[in-house]
Design an enzyme around this catalytic site. Structure first.
Site, mmCIF file in Angstrom:
data_model
loop_
_atom_site.group_PDB
_atom_site.id
_atom_site.type_symbol
_atom_site.label_atom_id
_atom_site.label_comp_id
_atom_site.label_asym_id
_atom_site.label_seq_id
_atom_site.Cartn_x
_atom_site.Cartn_y
_atom_site.Cartn_z
ATOM 1 N N HIS A 99 0.809 -1.213 0.000
ATOM 2 C CA HIS A 99 0.000 0.000 0.000
ATOM 3 C C HIS A 99 0.843 1.264 0.000
ATOM 4 O O HIS A 99 1.925 1.293 0.589
ATOM 5 C CB HIS A 99 -0.885 0.062 1.253
ATOM 6 C CG HIS A 99 -1.702 -1.151 1.472
ATOM 7 N ND1 HIS A 99 -1.435 -2.044 2.483
ATOM 8 C CD2 HIS A 99 -2.783 -1.637 0.811
ATOM 9 C CE1 HIS A 99 -2.327 -3.032 2.436
ATOM 10 N NE2 HIS A 99 -3.143 -2.804 1.429
ATOM 11 N N HIS B 54 0.942 4.756 1.730
ATOM 12 C CA HIS B 54 0.427 5.313 2.978
ATOM 13 C C HIS B 54 0.524 6.833 2.963
ATOM 14 O O HIS B 54 1.278 7.416 2.186
ATOM 15 C CB HIS B 54 1.182 4.704 4.165
ATOM 16 C CG HIS B 54 0.746 3.297 4.467
ATOM 17 N ND1 HIS B 54 0.093 2.958 5.623
ATOM 18 C CD2 HIS B 54 0.849 2.152 3.747
ATOM 19 C CE1 HIS B 54 -0.187 1.664 5.605
ATOM 20 N NE2 HIS B 54 0.276 1.147 4.480
ATOM 21 N N HIS C 73 -3.537 4.292 5.102
ATOM 22 C CA HIS C 73 -3.486 4.254 3.645
ATOM 23 C C HIS C 73 -3.775 5.623 3.047
ATOM 24 O O HIS C 73 -4.596 6.377 3.576
ATOM 25 C CB HIS C 73 -4.511 3.259 3.093
ATOM 26 C CG HIS C 73 -4.229 1.845 3.459
ATOM 27 N ND1 HIS C 73 -5.029 0.816 3.057
ATOM 28 C CD2 HIS C 73 -3.227 1.277 4.175
ATOM 29 C CE1 HIS C 73 -4.544 -0.329 3.517
ATOM 30 N NE2 HIS C 73 -3.454 -0.067 4.207
ATOM 31 N N HIS D 182 -11.531 0.648 2.070
ATOM 32 C CA HIS D 182 -10.423 -0.183 1.601
ATOM 33 C C HIS D 182 -11.002 -1.261 0.687
ATOM 34 O O HIS D 182 -12.097 -1.771 0.927
ATOM 35 C CB HIS D 182 -9.715 -0.834 2.802
ATOM 36 C CG HIS D 182 -8.651 -1.792 2.412
ATOM 37 N ND1 HIS D 182 -7.463 -1.390 1.846
ATOM 38 C CD2 HIS D 182 -8.591 -3.133 2.489
ATOM 39 C CE1 HIS D 182 -6.723 -2.444 1.599
ATOM 40 N NE2 HIS D 182 -7.385 -3.529 1.984
ATOM 41 N N ASP E 132 -4.420 1.668 -2.315
ATOM 42 C CA ASP E 132 -4.542 0.204 -2.364
ATOM 43 C C ASP E 132 -3.958 -0.317 -3.667
ATOM 44 O O ASP E 132 -4.314 0.152 -4.752
ATOM 45 C CB ASP E 132 -6.004 -0.227 -2.249
ATOM 46 C CG ASP E 132 -6.598 0.047 -0.882
ATOM 47 O OD1 ASP E 132 -5.843 0.200 0.084
ATOM 48 O OD2 ASP E 132 -7.844 0.109 -0.796
ATOM 49 N N HIS F 84 3.492 -5.269 3.736
ATOM 50 C CA HIS F 84 2.981 -5.876 4.964
ATOM 51 C C HIS F 84 3.383 -7.344 5.054
ATOM 52 O O HIS F 84 3.658 -7.990 4.045
ATOM 53 C CB HIS F 84 1.449 -5.761 5.005
ATOM 54 C CG HIS F 84 0.972 -4.360 5.196
ATOM 55 N ND1 HIS F 84 0.787 -3.796 6.429
ATOM 56 C CD2 HIS F 84 0.643 -3.407 4.289
ATOM 57 C CE1 HIS F 84 0.342 -2.562 6.285
ATOM 58 N NE2 HIS F 84 0.255 -2.295 4.993
ATOM 59 N N ARG G 267 4.071 -4.180 9.394
ATOM 60 C CA ARG G 267 4.735 -3.477 8.293
ATOM 61 C C ARG G 267 6.192 -3.936 8.273
ATOM 62 O O ARG G 267 6.951 -3.646 9.187
ATOM 63 C CB ARG G 267 4.606 -1.974 8.511
ATOM 64 C CG ARG G 267 3.143 -1.555 8.553
ATOM 65 C CD ARG G 267 2.949 -0.112 8.986
ATOM 66 N NE ARG G 267 1.520 0.183 9.093
ATOM 67 C CZ ARG G 267 1.003 1.388 9.006
ATOM 68 N NH1 ARG G 267 1.784 2.446 8.832
ATOM 69 N NH2 ARG G 267 -0.300 1.558 9.100
#
Length: 171
Positions: free
Chosen positions: A70, A72, A88, A96, A107, A145, A162
């Site tokens: 993602h 962020h 995000h 999401h 995303d 992630h 993360r």
């Protein structure tokens, strides 16, 4: 893939004055492992008209694994665990979701590591830019992630810790 990566990194030839060839804007993120993890990589973003071509390579992932990936909101990886990158990137306040459904602007498709723990991905994003503006990915955080994204759980996709963090910068 190597040819595509090299082609994606090449610069456009100069244009004669007055020809008005469109300029391709590019950005780059170097992914570094968060504390206690090993994943590293690089991601290139190229603005091509109204879309952004993304080319990513991430190393030192678990073999044959899937990982949420993602953009962020904050261009900050200083916390050691990637949490300083914030949530995000979501300028439209959407839920999401998967890239082919309503989703946050940040995303992206999952990363899939091969048997050697290397994930290579090439895909197109719409609704974001590399050029200046409120939809620009430049200056944002980029997170890999630990777990797959379920594309359902709000607001994160239940993607877990993360494991790598980078900041998108103009190239």
């Amino acid at each position: 893939m190597a040819a595509l990566l090299v082609a994606g990194c090449s610069s456009s030839p100069p244009t004669a004055p007055g020809k008005g060839a469109p300029k391709v804007s590019k950005a780059f993120a170097l992914l570094e492992a968060t504390k206690g993890n090993q994943a590293t990589g690089q991601v290139q973003f190229s603005q091509e008209g109204d879309r952004v071509l993304v080319i990513a390579t991430v190393h030192d992932l678990a073999p044959n694994s899937l990982h949420g990936f993602h953009i962020h909101a904050n261009g900050d990886c200083s916390s050691g665990d990637g949490m300083s990158a914030g949530g995000h990137f979501n300028p439209d306040n959407r839920p999401h979701g998967a890239p082919d459904a309503p989703h946050h602007a940040g995303d992206m498709p999952q990363l899939k590591a091969d048997a050697n723990g290397v994930a290579s991905a090439t895909f197109v994003m719409r609704g974001v830019t590399v050029t200046a503006g409120d939809r620009s990915v430049v200056g944002k955080g980029l997170i890999v992630h630990q777990d797959p994204d379920d594309y359902t759980t709000q607001p994160t996709g239940n993607s877990g810790a993360r494991i790598a963090c980078g900041i998108v910068v103009l190239r």
